[in-house]
Design an enzyme around this catalytic site. Structure first.
Site, PDB file in Angstrom:
ATOM      1  N   ASN A  66     -12.842   3.712  -6.183  1.00  0.00           N
ATOM      2  CA  ASN A  66     -12.442   3.945  -4.799  1.00  0.00           C
ATOM      3  C   ASN A  66     -11.879   5.339  -4.633  1.00  0.00           C
ATOM      4  O   ASN A  66     -11.342   5.937  -5.563  1.00  0.00           O
ATOM      5  CB  ASN A  66     -11.434   2.891  -4.339  1.00  0.00           C
ATOM      6  CG  ASN A  66     -10.006   3.268  -4.679  1.00  0.00           C
ATOM      7  OD1 ASN A  66      -9.371   4.038  -3.947  1.00  0.00           O
ATOM      8  ND2 ASN A  66      -9.505   2.765  -5.799  1.00  0.00           N
ATOM      9  N   GLY A  77      -4.214  -3.480 -14.847  1.00  0.00           N
ATOM     10  CA  GLY A  77      -5.526  -2.979 -15.237  1.00  0.00           C
ATOM     11  C   GLY A  77      -6.495  -4.095 -15.569  1.00  0.00           C
ATOM     12  O   GLY A  77      -6.543  -4.568 -16.698  1.00  0.00           O
ATOM     13  N   CYS A  80      -2.208   9.205  -7.766  1.00  0.00           N
ATOM     14  CA  CYS A  80      -3.430   9.012  -6.977  1.00  0.00           C
ATOM     15  C   CYS A  80      -4.459  10.061  -7.374  1.00  0.00           C
ATOM     16  O   CYS A  80      -4.171  11.262  -7.334  1.00  0.00           O
ATOM     17  CB  CYS A  80      -3.151   9.138  -5.482  1.00  0.00           C
ATOM     18  SG  CYS A  80      -4.687   9.159  -4.523  1.00  0.00           S
ATOM     19  N   LYS A 134       0.867  -1.191   0.000  1.00  0.00           N
ATOM     20  CA  LYS A 134       0.000   0.000   0.000  1.00  0.00           C
ATOM     21  C   LYS A 134       0.893   1.226   0.000  1.00  0.00           C
ATOM     22  O   LYS A 134       1.987   1.206   0.544  1.00  0.00           O
ATOM     23  CB  LYS A 134      -0.856  -0.080   1.272  1.00  0.00           C
ATOM     24  CG  LYS A 134      -1.637   1.135   1.598  1.00  0.00           C
ATOM     25  CD  LYS A 134      -3.110   0.831   1.825  1.00  0.00           C
ATOM     26  CE  LYS A 134      -3.957   2.086   1.620  1.00  0.00           C
ATOM     27  NZ  LYS A 134      -3.827   2.677   0.291  1.00  0.00           N
ATOM     28  N   THR A 173      -7.555  -5.407  -8.479  1.00  0.00           N
ATOM     29  CA  THR A 173      -8.930  -5.540  -7.997  1.00  0.00           C
ATOM     30  C   THR A 173      -9.358  -6.999  -7.794  1.00  0.00           C
ATOM     31  O   THR A 173     -10.132  -7.300  -6.883  1.00  0.00           O
ATOM     32  CB  THR A 173      -9.866  -4.808  -8.988  1.00  0.00           C
ATOM     33  OG1 THR A 173      -9.443  -3.443  -9.053  1.00  0.00           O
ATOM     34  CG2 THR A 173     -11.313  -4.845  -8.541  1.00  0.00           C
ATOM     35  N   GLY A 195     -10.464  -2.620 -12.199  1.00  0.00           N
ATOM     36  CA  GLY A 195     -11.167  -3.869 -12.486  1.00  0.00           C
ATOM     37  C   GLY A 195     -11.287  -4.130 -13.974  1.00  0.00           C
ATOM     38  O   GLY A 195     -10.818  -3.338 -14.806  1.00  0.00           O
ATOM     39  N   ILE A 234      -1.335   0.684 -15.833  1.00  0.00           N
ATOM     40  CA  ILE A 234      -1.760   2.024 -15.474  1.00  0.00           C
ATOM     41  C   ILE A 234      -2.273   2.064 -14.019  1.00  0.00           C
ATOM     42  O   ILE A 234      -2.663   1.031 -13.469  1.00  0.00           O
ATOM     43  CB  ILE A 234      -2.938   2.501 -16.385  1.00  0.00           C
ATOM     44  CG1 ILE A 234      -4.100   1.522 -16.329  1.00  0.00           C
ATOM     45  CG2 ILE A 234      -2.484   2.775 -17.774  1.00  0.00           C
ATOM     46  CD1 ILE A 234      -5.347   1.925 -17.113  1.00  0.00           C
ATOM     47  N   ASN A 284       5.666   0.947  -2.194  1.00  0.00           N
ATOM     48  CA  ASN A 284       5.043   2.014  -2.980  1.00  0.00           C
ATOM     49  C   ASN A 284       5.036   3.266  -2.107  1.00  0.00           C
ATOM     50  O   ASN A 284       4.680   3.209  -0.933  1.00  0.00           O
ATOM     51  CB  ASN A 284       3.620   1.612  -3.385  1.00  0.00           C
ATOM     52  CG  ASN A 284       2.947   2.681  -4.224  1.00  0.00           C
ATOM     53  OD1 ASN A 284       2.683   3.785  -3.753  1.00  0.00           O
ATOM     54  ND2 ASN A 284       2.657   2.351  -5.472  1.00  0.00           N
ATOM     55  N   GLY A 316      -7.951   7.833  -0.412  1.00  0.00           N
ATOM     56  CA  GLY A 316      -7.207   9.014   0.050  1.00  0.00           C
ATOM     57  C   GLY A 316      -5.876   8.661   0.675  1.00  0.00           C
ATOM     58  O   GLY A 316      -5.404   9.331   1.601  1.00  0.00           O
TER      59      GLY A 316
END
Ligand code: DHB
Length: 314
Positions: free
Chosen positions: A69, A243, A130, A45, A266, A217, A191, A99, A72
């Site tokens: 999503n 992706g 983001c 994350k 996803t 997704g 991506i 990350n 934040g």
């Protein structure tokens, strides 16, 4: 069995399938039900300097063939990550890519420098894309000079593999990949999510608290494939394709389009072993088709017929 492993900037990776940032926590959430040692590696994350609570609810909504999503960049911050998560990540037999997300150039540099000395971390992926924060995020990721500058600064601070995660929310993603390559990035991840929106027709309000969010997704797979194809033809550094990958067939499409490796995102929310099954399925496909090395699929698309709109400007 077909060879699955490959080298990224001198680092040996078991196979070409990884779990994408933000879809597998810090790698430890599913330790009892899924075997991460079957993966090429884990992308953590996004980590920032200080812990972040993230955006208020509603932060996630299902959409047709995918999800939106707006988390934040909620995360425990780099120091708690080191104390609470690195001991587990040290024990797992797979590569760990940290990350990093930040609001300023200095914050990226600070977080990376703290992690550079940690042997548990095999490489970095920089989130400049983001869609859900005011500072940083897309303001960096949609500026070619900013992507170049971040890459240049971080390159001077790390000897580990450095990947830049690019946004599809631009006209020509290849320009951003070229900027990262020009400043010494070891690869690009292509991506991140597409900006999307959902509306509740009874309340007439946006579903997400931030109105828009990041779409991921299977719904985005064709877009992602085209962006990977565009990027892979524009740069020599490896492209990590991301992706909407849910099975080995999807992943093989990305490899053929030019991705050196793929990340499953996803699909992990439906099945925490999805990425492991993708890794197994790729090898099975190669064995069934007498392909000795998964790597020989990379960029092996037969595009001799037909004309892509990308051809006109690449
Ligand atoms: C978030 C970050 C991302 O990079 C993304 O693509 C989607 C959501 C987030 O934390 O809000």
């Amino acid at each position: 069995m077909a060879t699955a492993s490959f080298q990224l900037a001198g680092v040996h990776l078991k196979n070409r399938v990884f779990v994408a940032s933000g879809t597998y926590g810090y790698g430890d959430d599913c330790a009892e039900i899924a075997d991460v040692s079957k993966l090429g590696g884990i992308f953590t994350k996004s980590l920032s300097m200080k812990p972040r609570a993230g955006n208020p609810p509603v932060r996630i909504v299902e959409t047709t063939g995918g999800m939106l999503n707006s988390i934040g960049l909620a995360n425990i911050g780099v120091h708690r990550f080191i104390q609470e998560k690195l001991p587990f990540l040290h024990r797992v037999d797979t590569a760990v890519f940290a990350n990093i997300a930040a609001s300023t150039f200095d914050e990226y540099a600070e977080v990376l420098t703290i992690l550079e000395g940690r042997e548990e971390i095999d490489g970095f992926e920089i989130n400049v894309s983001c869609p859900n924060v005011r500072e940083g995020g897309l303001t960096f990721g949609t500026s070619v000079p900013a992507v170049a500058e971040i890459t240049r600064r971080l390159r001077s601070l790390t000897k580990k593999p450095l990947l830049i995660k690019l946004t599809p929310n631009v006209t020509h993603i290849a320009e951003f990949a070229r900027a990262a390559e020009g400043e010494g990035a070891d690869g690009v991840s292509v991506i991140n999510t597409l900006i999307g929106m959902a509306i509740d027709i009874r309340t007439r309000k946006p579903v997400l608290s931030t109105v828009t969010g990041g779409l991921s997704g299977p719904a985005i797979k064709p877009v992602a494939l085209a962006k990977v194809y565009e990027t892979a033809r524009a740069v020599k550094i490896p492209v990590f394709g991301i992706g909407g990958i849910v099975n080995a067939r999807d992943a093989i499409e990305f490899l053929l389009a030019g991705a050196t490796a793929v990340q499953v995102g996803t699909a992990n929310f439906i099945d925490p072993s999805a990425a492991m099954k993708v890794a197994e399925g790729i090898v099975q496909f190669c064995d069934e088709n007498r392909i000795a090395d998964v790597g020989s699929l990379v960029g092996a698309l037969d595009a001799k017929t037909g004309v892509s709109v990308l051809d006109s400007w690449l």
